[in-house]
Structures are given as structure tokens and as C-alpha cells.
Design an enzyme around this catalytic site. Structure first.
Site, PDB file in Angstrom:
ATOM      1  CG  HIS A  22       3.964  36.651  -2.416  1.00 65.69           C
ATOM      2  ND1 HIS A  22       5.263  36.738  -1.976  1.00 65.69           N
ATOM      3  CD2 HIS A  22       4.036  36.219  -3.702  1.00 65.69           C
ATOM      4  CE1 HIS A  22       6.085  36.365  -2.950  1.00 65.69           C
ATOM      5  NE2 HIS A  22       5.367  36.060  -3.994  1.00 65.69           N
ATOM      6  NE  ARG A  48       0.556  31.828  -5.550  1.00 66.52           N
ATOM      7  CZ  ARG A  48       1.323  32.812  -6.023  1.00 66.52           C
ATOM      8  NH1 ARG A  48       2.526  32.554  -6.494  1.00 66.52           N
ATOM      9  NH2 ARG A  48       0.889  34.057  -6.030  1.00 66.52           N
ATOM     10  CG  ASP A 214       4.643  32.109 -14.054  1.00 60.57           C
ATOM     11  OD1 ASP A 214       5.438  31.253 -13.621  1.00 60.57           O
ATOM     12  OD2 ASP A 214       4.522  33.226 -13.548  1.00 60.57           O
ATOM     13  CD  GLU A 240       8.192  33.366 -16.244  1.00 56.98           C
ATOM     14  OE1 GLU A 240       7.990  33.872 -15.123  1.00 56.98           O
ATOM     15  OE2 GLU A 240       7.950  33.980 -17.303  1.00 56.98           O
ATOM     16  CD  GLU A 268       8.830  34.724 -10.109  1.00 57.94           C
ATOM     17  OE1 GLU A 268       8.096  34.804  -9.113  1.00 57.94           O
ATOM     18  OE2 GLU A 268       8.427  34.329 -11.222  1.00 57.94           O
ATOM     19  CG  ASP A 291      11.585  40.398  -8.044  1.00 55.28           C
ATOM     20  OD1 ASP A 291      12.017  41.363  -7.371  1.00 55.28           O
ATOM     21  OD2 ASP A 291      10.378  40.216  -8.273  1.00 55.28           O
ATOM     22  CG  HIS A 318       9.275  38.372 -11.211  1.00 55.27           C
ATOM     23  ND1 HIS A 318       9.100  38.699  -9.884  1.00 55.27           N
ATOM     24  CD2 HIS A 318       8.127  37.772 -11.599  1.00 55.27           C
ATOM     25  CE1 HIS A 318       7.905  38.306  -9.489  1.00 55.27           C
ATOM     26  NE2 HIS A 318       7.297  37.737 -10.506  1.00 55.27           N
ATOM     27  CD  GLU A 338       6.374  39.342 -15.143  1.00 62.27           C
ATOM     28  OE1 GLU A 338       5.543  38.448 -14.925  1.00 62.27           O
ATOM     29  OE2 GLU A 338       7.520  39.362 -14.645  1.00 62.27           O
TER      30      GLU A 338
END
Length: 392
Positions: A22, A48, A214, A240, A268, A291, A318, A338
Site C-alpha cells: 500500500h 491512492r 480490477d 473484479e 478481497e 485475503d 487475494h 494470484e
């Protein structure tokens, strides 16, 4: 066989960056004008990080047994989650038998239900649960996948999530899931750009390579339906997490409205067997994507997957590297996995948790054999600075 009791639970945060996808810094594909629920506000559209996705940071949980064996796990949650682990959850582990995984999970969850149930609290709980599975594997001298019932396949097959599916194809992945860059607030021009990007990738990859969008909770039902139908011309395999994770009714209608043959996937940001029960009973999706570091840990993922299996729904976790690899190799309804492309330009395969983990395996030519080292098979990098903000 008697195992040593649990001596101590510790929670750390990472100081000095790294190890949290992140917070990858400027110029990384994962933070480049990706459609989000905040895209409706122009000032939060480009990055983000501008609206705070990186504020929590990494959480590292360690569980030490009386004989000095340490199990650990990595997830997100940062200092708030560390507080929950140290000041609340630790009481349900210390002095206890580490084999009591089900009882420990139950007590952690129901003792926090009045302020938890999802989100940050379940992230913290997940980190503790994964560290407990790692500890049990080390105490038994076995990989976690043995504790889960053993492999059903010798080798994992991966699709890649990243900005360059065409490069992922050359690296041997079975498909490429790319971020949607433009949400409803950017109107018809944004929708056109999304389809143009898909068309460009389809031209580069050919028709036999999976391509997916996504959408990261950014769309409304109308936009998602229109996007799905326009993308169908280019063979989009799935759409998704198009809607808010709480909009079960929207997902139900999107699944009904999607073009025949296109899959609707989500989960997710869902948590626990009860959240996934809603997705499954309302027939919201074709694939669930929990996840393991956020949904309740390995203990809960087993239950979630069983619910999906009973309904013929695939469970494709995820990302989450080794924590999901050990699970996927043991489940028939998880036929592929993934891999998150963490390289800034999505042009090379690098470990997801670098530099924090040592020994983290990565796919070669889109495939990976899960190592048989005890626990999750990784160790903490001593060069990464950890800070323990709270004690109990």
C-alpha cells in the site's frame, strides 16, 4: 505429543518503509490514477496515497513458545492493530496450548465483536492466527500445507496482477489482471479510455491469454454493467470488485446482467464466514477472493473455502504470498493463484514482501512448488527495522 505453551505475543510495525504494497512510493503502477471509491473527488483521483491508503502500514505479529520457537506473520494494520494485539488479543494465547487454534480464534473474534467483526480488528486477528499456524508448523517440523491436509497439486499456476499483462504473458503467467484507471466520475471519455486500454492489451496478447479488470470498489451498478458489456468484445475473463463490498444486492444484479461467459469476482475486502455466506447465498459472484491476512486468517479461510466449495464456487485468495500459497496447494476449488507484480513497472517478478521476508518464493514461468520448510517457510529480515509501540 505435548507442545510447549505460548510464552508471549508481540506486535510490531515497520519503520523506514518497505514491505507494504500500500506504500510503494511515487511512480509505482499500483498508485497511478487507479479508479477507487474516492475517484469521484478530483483531488484524490491521481494517487491512492492522497486519501490515506498508506496511513496504517504493516503489522508484524510474533508468537513465542516456552522453548523459544517463534512463529510470525505479516499483514496490514500498523499501530492501531498492534494495540489490539498487545492489549486485547494476547490474553487468549499466552500460557495456552498452541494446538487450541479453533478455541483461540473463537475467543479472539467474539471478545472483539462489539467493536470489530470486520476491518482493522479482523486484520489484527488474522495476523495473530497466521502467526499461530506458523508456530505450529515450526513446532511440528512441518509446512503449513501439511497441517491443512496436504497437497492436492504439486505445482501452483498463477495469473499476474499488474499494469502490463503483455509482459506477464512473456513471463509465463496464465493471465493478467490490470487496474481500471477511470471511474464513473470521469464520464464517457473515461469509459472509452478503459476499453481502449483493454483493446490494446488484447492486441498485444492475442485471444488465448486471460485479461481481467480490477475495479477496486470504484463503480456503480450501471457503470459496471456497461463496462462489462463493452469489454466482452475483447474477451474480458472477469470483472473484479466492481462495487462497494457491502453492496451484496448490486453484485447479485451485476452477476445477472454480465455478458454470458464473463465471470464476476469479489471478496478481497470481505471478512469472515458470515460475510462470505452473504456473497454465496445471494449468488453475487462466480469466484470469491478472500485475503487470508484480512478475512480472519487461515482458520477462517478454511471455513470460507468450504462454504464456496459446497456451492461449486472457486476460492482464489487475494495475493498474500506464502500465506495463500500453502492454502491453495491444498484445495481443489482453488485451481490457480494470484501473484501481485510489485516491481514499479510490472516488468519483473519480485517477492511481494521484499525486503521484509527472507526465503519468500516467487513463480518461475508462472509456476511455483511450495517449499516443504516448516511453518510458512520464511523468516524476518533482521535488517528491517521493527518497532514495538505497545506492550502488555
Amino acid at each position: 505429543m505435548a507442545f510447549p505453551l505460548i510464552r508471549q505475543v508481540r506486535a510490531f510495525v515497520v519503520r523506514g518503509g518497505g514491505a507494504d504494497y500500500h506504500d510503494q512510493g511515487e511512480g509505482h503502477w499500483i498508485d497511478d490514477h487507479i479508479a477507487t471509491p474516492m475517484s469521484r473527488y478530483p483531488e484524490y483521483r491521481q494517487s491512492r496515497q492522497s486519501f490515506g491508503i498508506n496511513v496504517l502500514g504493516t503489522l508484524v505479529v510474533e508468537i513465542e513458545a516456552m522453548d523459544g520457537t517463534v512463529g510470525f506473520a505479516v499483514t496490514t494494520g500498523g499501530e492501531p492493530a498492534a494495540y489490539i494485539v498487545e492489549r486485547h488479543l494476547a490474553r487468549f494465547l499466552e500460557g495456552r496450548d498452541p494446538t487450541e487454534i479453533e478455541k483461540i480464534w473463537d475467543q479472539m473474534y467474539f471478545s472483539t465483536q462489539y467493536y470489530g467483526r470486520k476491518g482493522l480488528v479482523v486484520n489484527a486477528l488474522s495476523g495473530v492466527d497466521l502467526a499461530l499456524w506458523d508456530l505450529m508448523g515450526k513446532l511440528r517440523g512441518e509446512p503449513v500445507y501439511h497441517l491443512l491436509g496436504g497437497k492436492v497439486r504439486d505445482e501452483l499456476t498463477f495469473y499476474a496482477t499488474g499494469a502490463r499483462p503483455d509482459l506477464a504473458q512473456k513471463m509465463g503467467f496464465i493471465g493478467g489482471k490490470m487496474p481500471l484507471h477511470h471511474g464513473p466520475a470521469e464520464g464517457e471519455e473515461g469509459l472509452r479510455k478503459n476499453i481502449e486500454e483493454l483493446a490494446t492489451m488484447r492486441e498485444r496478447t492475442g485471444d488465448d491469454f486471460w485479461l481481467m479488470f480490477d475495479c477496486w470498489m470504484a463503480l456503480d451498478l450501471n457503470y459496471a454493467t456497461r463496462l462489462a458489456h463493452k469489454a466482452h468484445e475483447y474477451g474480458l475473463k472477469w470483472i473484479e470488485e466492481a462495487l462497494s463490498p457491502d453492496d451484496y444486492w448490486g453484485y447479485r444484479d451485476l452477476k445477472k446482467n454480465a455478458p454470458r461467459g464473463m465471470l464476476v469476482t469479489t471478496g478481497e475486502h470481505e471478512a469472515t464466514r458470515w460475510g462470505f455466506r452473504m456473497l454465496l447465498e445471494m449468488e453475487c459472484c462466480d469466484i470469491i477472493q478472500p485475503d487470508v491476512g484480512w478475512c480472519g486468517g487461515m482458520t477462517e479461510l478454511v471455513k470460507i473455502s468450504s462454504l464456496a466449495d459446497s456451492r461449486g464456487v472457486m476460492c482464489i485468495p487475494h495475493g498474500s504470498s506464502v500465506y495463500s500459497y500453502h492454502f491453495v496447494t491444498t484445495r481443489h476449488n482453488s485451481p490457480f493463484a494470484e501473484f501481485l507484480m510489485m516491481a514499479p513497472k510490472a516488468d519483473e517478478v519480485v517477492p511481494m514482501f521484499h525486503p521484509q521476508l527472507i526465503g519468500e518464493p516467487v513463480p518461475v514461468n508462472g509456476k511455483l512448488k511450495v517449499p516443504d520448510t516448516p511453518g510458512f517457510g520464511v523468516s524476518l529480515n533482521p535488517d528491517v527495522l521493527l518497532h514495538r509501540p505497545y506492550t502488555h
